[in-house]
Design a protein around this motif. Structure first.
Motif, PDB file in Angstrom:
ATOM      1  N   GLY A 112     -10.663  -3.351  -2.831  1.00  0.00           N
ATOM      2  CA  GLY A 112      -9.237  -4.067  -2.773  1.00  0.00           C
ATOM      3  C   GLY A 112      -9.036  -3.357  -2.207  1.00  0.00           C
ATOM      4  N   VAL A 113      -7.858  -2.772  -1.953  1.00  0.00           N
ATOM      5  CA  VAL A 113      -6.773  -2.729  -0.554  1.00  0.00           C
ATOM      6  C   VAL A 113      -5.371  -2.018  -0.839  1.00  0.00           C
ATOM      7  CG1 VAL A 113      -5.225  -2.136   1.057  1.00  0.00           C
ATOM      8  CG2 VAL A 113      -8.157  -2.905   1.873  1.00  0.00           C
ATOM      9  N   ILE A 114      -5.021  -1.285  -1.758  1.00  0.00           N
ATOM     10  CA  ILE A 114      -3.065  -1.075  -2.573  1.00  0.00           C
ATOM     11  C   ILE A 114      -2.693  -0.963  -1.991  1.00  0.00           C
ATOM     12  CG2 ILE A 114      -2.385   0.201  -4.407  1.00  0.00           C
ATOM     13  CD1 ILE A 114      -5.116   0.191  -5.746  1.00  0.00           C
ATOM     14  N   GLY A 115      -1.636  -2.147  -1.767  1.00  0.00           N
ATOM     15  CA  GLY A 115      -0.298  -1.972  -0.741  1.00  0.00           C
ATOM     16  C   GLY A 115      -0.453  -2.305   0.420  1.00  0.00           C
ATOM     17  N   LEU A 116       0.399  -3.956   1.014  1.00  0.00           N
ATOM     18  CA  LEU A 116       0.045  -3.588   2.462  1.00  0.00           C
ATOM     19  C   LEU A 116       0.936  -3.367   3.442  1.00  0.00           C
ATOM     20  CD1 LEU A 116      -1.530  -5.600   3.928  1.00  0.00           C
ATOM     21  CD2 LEU A 116      -0.339  -7.950   2.822  1.00  0.00           C
ATOM     22  N   GLY A 117       0.944  -2.630   3.971  1.00  0.00           N
ATOM     23  CA  GLY A 117       1.750  -2.048   5.027  1.00  0.00           C
ATOM     24  C   GLY A 117       1.350  -1.301   6.119  1.00  0.00           C
ATOM     25  N   GLY A 118       1.305  -0.876   7.087  1.00  0.00           N
ATOM     26  CA  GLY A 118       1.304   0.014   8.329  1.00  0.00           C
ATOM     27  C   GLY A 118      -0.676   0.615   7.986  1.00  0.00           C
ATOM     28  N   LEU A 119      -1.073   1.450   6.947  1.00  0.00           N
ATOM     29  CA  LEU A 119      -2.462   1.292   6.621  1.00  0.00           C
ATOM     30  C   LEU A 119      -2.673   0.568   5.888  1.00  0.00           C
ATOM     31  CD1 LEU A 119      -0.899   4.320   7.318  1.00  0.00           C
ATOM     32  CD2 LEU A 119      -2.528   5.195   5.284  1.00  0.00           C
ATOM     33  N   GLY A 120      -2.276   0.144   4.692  1.00  0.00           N
ATOM     34  CA  GLY A 120      -3.007  -0.889   4.165  1.00  0.00           C
ATOM     35  C   GLY A 120      -3.718  -2.186   5.158  1.00  0.00           C
ATOM     36  N   HIS A 121      -2.804  -3.099   5.522  1.00  0.00           N
ATOM     37  CA  HIS A 121      -2.803  -4.183   7.159  1.00  0.00           C
ATOM     38  C   HIS A 121      -4.405  -3.808   7.822  1.00  0.00           C
ATOM     39  CE1 HIS A 121      -1.443  -2.573  10.777  1.00  0.00           C
ATOM     40  NE2 HIS A 121      -1.738  -3.932  11.537  1.00  0.00           N
ATOM     41  N   VAL A 122      -4.155  -2.609   8.073  1.00  0.00           N
ATOM     42  CA  VAL A 122      -5.527  -2.052   9.128  1.00  0.00           C
ATOM     43  C   VAL A 122      -6.809  -2.094   8.081  1.00  0.00           C
ATOM     44  CG1 VAL A 122      -6.410   0.387  10.763  1.00  0.00           C
ATOM     45  CG2 VAL A 122      -3.848  -0.738  10.614  1.00  0.00           C
ATOM     46  N   VAL A 154     -13.096  -8.543   0.392  1.00  0.00           N
ATOM     47  CA  VAL A 154     -11.935  -8.060   0.114  1.00  0.00           C
ATOM     48  C   VAL A 154     -10.740  -8.502  -0.464  1.00  0.00           C
ATOM     49  CG1 VAL A 154      -9.612  -6.306   2.245  1.00  0.00           C
ATOM     50  CG2 VAL A 154     -12.407  -6.610   2.573  1.00  0.00           C
ATOM     51  N   THR A 155     -10.003  -7.962  -1.466  1.00  0.00           N
ATOM     52  CA  THR A 155      -9.165  -8.326  -2.146  1.00  0.00           C
ATOM     53  C   THR A 155      -7.658  -7.025  -1.703  1.00  0.00           C
ATOM     54  OG1 THR A 155      -9.944  -9.681  -3.584  1.00  0.00           O
ATOM     55  CG2 THR A 155      -7.983  -8.554  -3.937  1.00  0.00           C
ATOM     56  N   ALA A 214      -8.476 -10.638   4.101  1.00  0.00           N
ATOM     57  CA  ALA A 214      -9.226 -11.058   3.291  1.00  0.00           C
ATOM     58  C   ALA A 214      -9.463 -12.257   2.890  1.00  0.00           C
ATOM     59  CB  ALA A 214      -7.719 -10.143   2.262  1.00  0.00           C
ATOM     60  N   ARG A 215     -10.183 -12.159   1.677  1.00  0.00           N
ATOM     61  CA  ARG A 215     -10.521 -13.328   0.552  1.00  0.00           C
ATOM     62  C   ARG A 215      -9.258 -13.645   0.021  1.00  0.00           C
ATOM     63  NH1 ARG A 215     -11.992 -13.666  -4.306  1.00  0.00           N
ATOM     64  NH2 ARG A 215     -12.133 -11.580  -5.068  1.00  0.00           N
ATOM     65  N   GLU A 216      -8.960 -12.835  -0.994  1.00  0.00           N
ATOM     66  CA  GLU A 216      -7.275 -13.698  -1.455  1.00  0.00           C
ATOM     67  C   GLU A 216      -6.619 -12.284  -1.830  1.00  0.00           C
ATOM     68  OE1 GLU A 216      -7.454 -13.878  -5.868  1.00  0.00           O
ATOM     69  OE2 GLU A 216      -9.186 -12.980  -6.638  1.00  0.00           O
ATOM     70  N   ILE A 264      -9.068   1.487  -2.022  1.00  0.00           N
ATOM     71  CA  ILE A 264      -8.247   2.477  -1.029  1.00  0.00           C
ATOM     72  C   ILE A 264      -6.550   1.779  -1.803  1.00  0.00           C
ATOM     73  CG2 ILE A 264      -8.000   2.895   1.040  1.00  0.00           C
ATOM     74  CD1 ILE A 264     -10.866   1.311   2.008  1.00  0.00           C
ATOM     75  N   SER A 265      -5.955   3.011  -2.310  1.00  0.00           N
ATOM     76  CA  SER A 265      -5.003   3.209  -2.197  1.00  0.00           C
ATOM     77  C   SER A 265      -4.204   3.549  -1.216  1.00  0.00           C
ATOM     78  CB  SER A 265      -4.367   3.711  -2.924  1.00  0.00           C
ATOM     79  OG  SER A 265      -3.019   4.131  -3.108  1.00  0.00           O
ATOM     80  N   THR A 266      -3.616   2.780  -0.341  1.00  0.00           N
ATOM     81  CA  THR A 266      -2.090   3.233   1.092  1.00  0.00           C
ATOM     82  C   THR A 266      -0.790   3.761   0.350  1.00  0.00           C
ATOM     83  OG1 THR A 266      -1.812   1.195   1.538  1.00  0.00           O
ATOM     84  CG2 THR A 266      -4.011   1.821   2.504  1.00  0.00           C
ATOM     85  N   VAL A 267      -0.257   3.507  -1.059  1.00  0.00           N
ATOM     86  CA  VAL A 267       0.832   3.540  -1.157  1.00  0.00           C
ATOM     87  C   VAL A 267       1.123   4.560  -0.966  1.00  0.00           C
ATOM     88  CG1 VAL A 267       2.242   3.193  -2.819  1.00  0.00           C
ATOM     89  CG2 VAL A 267       0.641   1.744  -3.047  1.00  0.00           C
ATOM     90  N   PRO A 268       2.688   5.184  -0.552  1.00  0.00           N
ATOM     91  CA  PRO A 268       2.781   6.622  -0.663  1.00  0.00           C
ATOM     92  C   PRO A 268       4.291   7.087  -0.906  1.00  0.00           C
ATOM     93  CG  PRO A 268       4.207   4.547   1.134  1.00  0.00           C
ATOM     94  CD  PRO A 268       3.462   4.097   0.647  1.00  0.00           C
ATOM     95  N   TYR A 269       4.528   6.502  -2.346  1.00  0.00           N
ATOM     96  CA  TYR A 269       5.170   6.797  -3.384  1.00  0.00           C
ATOM     97  C   TYR A 269       4.519   6.661  -5.217  1.00  0.00           C
ATOM     98  CZ  TYR A 269       8.734   5.537  -0.300  1.00  0.00           C
ATOM     99  OH  TYR A 269       9.550   5.524   0.964  1.00  0.00           O
ATOM    100  N   SER A 270       4.039   7.550  -5.628  1.00  0.00           N
ATOM    101  CA  SER A 270       3.972   7.465  -6.959  1.00  0.00           C
ATOM    102  C   SER A 270       4.001   6.410  -7.641  1.00  0.00           C
ATOM    103  CB  SER A 270       4.399   8.407  -8.422  1.00  0.00           C
ATOM    104  OG  SER A 270       3.980   8.650  -9.244  1.00  0.00           O
TER     105      SER A 270
END
Length: 383
Positions: free
Chosen positions: A211-221, A233-234, A251-253, A274-280
């Motif tokens: 699972g990829v947490i956060g869909l931004g610059g890091l997340g989409h890569v 991948v989710t 991603a599958r979903e 994998i968490s790509t979130v830049p905030y708490s």
């Protein structure tokens, strides 16, 4: 140019005639020289053109004409003082791609005319245990990051890639294979290696659930790289408008992390998060999604983890792990560039002019980019 440390190749042989006409020729190879850059004079100041000094090209250095530079969310954090105080003026930028226009006479890795990249660091001791293990990003004597770090060569602080040129030791420059989309490759020098490294370290295998947490610059890569590993991948996002991109990215979903029913359905489901979130953010709901022996790797939040409210009981019963990872060494950065070149993986980008940087920062904060801004210095120079 005897005694300057430069190879005998003509300095501007790789440039067009129109570009050559704009180049200052006298300072190069003789001593430090000034270049145009875009920086800020304070935490709340807008970006503006400034002059910065680059060091002379030494025997093991390469001089790179910068063509493209990505805007990383960490640039925004640094400029806005989110990670503490620093020096001004500040010139960010650590996703740099450009053309080599001069090389020192001891350089073996590049020739004039090659395309090179510069990522998040430009120096390390090269002798400590971590450096010898190709982990220069965690040099025990202190990594020199590409900007806003003490410059051990020239003194002062380092300036990043929001500029026309950079001088860097050849070891810290990355070879960009022919045929790559240069603008869309630039973000791979940070977003790519940052998300690739944990997949390699935790040995992501085909068929595993990630699972990829956060869909931004890091997340989409991260999604593209995980899909290239043939993982299931989710995507987890807080932005409903991004859900439709899941399949296109590989991603599958995609799941809204605020959808409690969807989160409950995926309990004990994932091998790796994998968490790509830049905030708490609250991590426990995601820890509940891990299988026995699963790991959540944080690559986004670099400050403390206050407010995560993790359950020690949950960690113990599931033998789950929370881990961290930060970029990658030079060898691993070259590895991800070559990996992406072989599979035609690039970032989804929006090109901007240098004078649009301030507005781009606002849009990054407002999650209004799909998915990485890249500053186009190549077109600006020609104009």
């Amino acid at each position: 140019m005897a005694g300057t440390g430069l190879a005998a190749a003509p300095l501007f042989s790789a440039l067009s005639a129109s570009a050559q006409a704009q180049q200052p020729v006298s300072p190069i190879g003789i001593g430090p020289f000034n270049v145009r850059a875009y920086g800020v004079s304070g935490v709340k100041a807008p970006f503006a053109p400034i002059q910065i000094q680059r060091r002379a090209v030494g025997p093991k250095d390469v001089l790179i004409d910068i063509l493209y530079c990505g805007i990383c969310h960490s640039d925004v954090h640094t400029v806005r003082g989110d990670w503490g105080s620093s020096t001004f003026p500040r010139v960010p930028g650590h996703e740099i791609v450009g053309r080599v226009v001069a090389v020192g006479n001891a350089v073996t890795k590049f020739r004039v005319g090659d395309i090179a990249g510069v990522g998040c660091m430009v120096d390390s001791c090269g002798e400590c245990e971590n450096c010898l293990a190709d982990r220069e990003q965690v040099c025990l004597k202190g990594t020199t990051f590409t900007y806003d770090a003490p410059d051990k060569v020239s003194g002062g602080v380092t300036y990043g890639g929001y500029s026309e040129r950079v001088v860097v030791t050849e070891h810290f420059a990355i070879r960009i294979p022919p045929g790559m989309d240069l603008a869309a490759t630039a973000p791979l020098l940070c977003a790519g290696v940052t998300t690739f490294s944990p997949m390699q370290h935790w040995r992501l295998q085909p068929g595993q659930r990630v699972g990829v947490i956060g869909l931004g610059g890091l997340g989409h890569v991260a999604v593209k790289l995980a899909a290239a590993h043939r993982a299931d991948v989710t995507i987890f996002t807080t932005s409903p408008g991004k859900l439709a991109d899941a399949q296109r990215l590989g991603a599958r979903e995609a799941v809204l992390s605020t959808d409690q029913a969807a989160m409950a359905r995926l309990a004990s489901h994932f091998d790796l998060l994998i968490s790509t979130v830049p905030y708490s953010f609250k991590m426990q709901p995601f820890m509940d999604l891990l299988k026995l022996d699963g790991t959540l790797v944080n690559v986004g939040l670099l400050l403390n983890l206050d407010g995560t409210e993790l359950s020690g009981m949950s960690l113990g019963f599931g033998r789950k792990s929370v881990a961290g990872s930060m970029i990658g060494g030079i060898a691993e950065t070259q590895e991800v560039i070559d990996y992406c070149a072989a599979r035609n993986i690039t970032a989804d980008i929006e090109l901007i002019r240098p004078e649009q940087i301030t507005q781009a920062y606002e849009r990054v904060v407002n999650k209004d980019v799909r998915y990485r801004f890249v500053i186009d210095f190549a077109s600006s120079r020609q104009a």
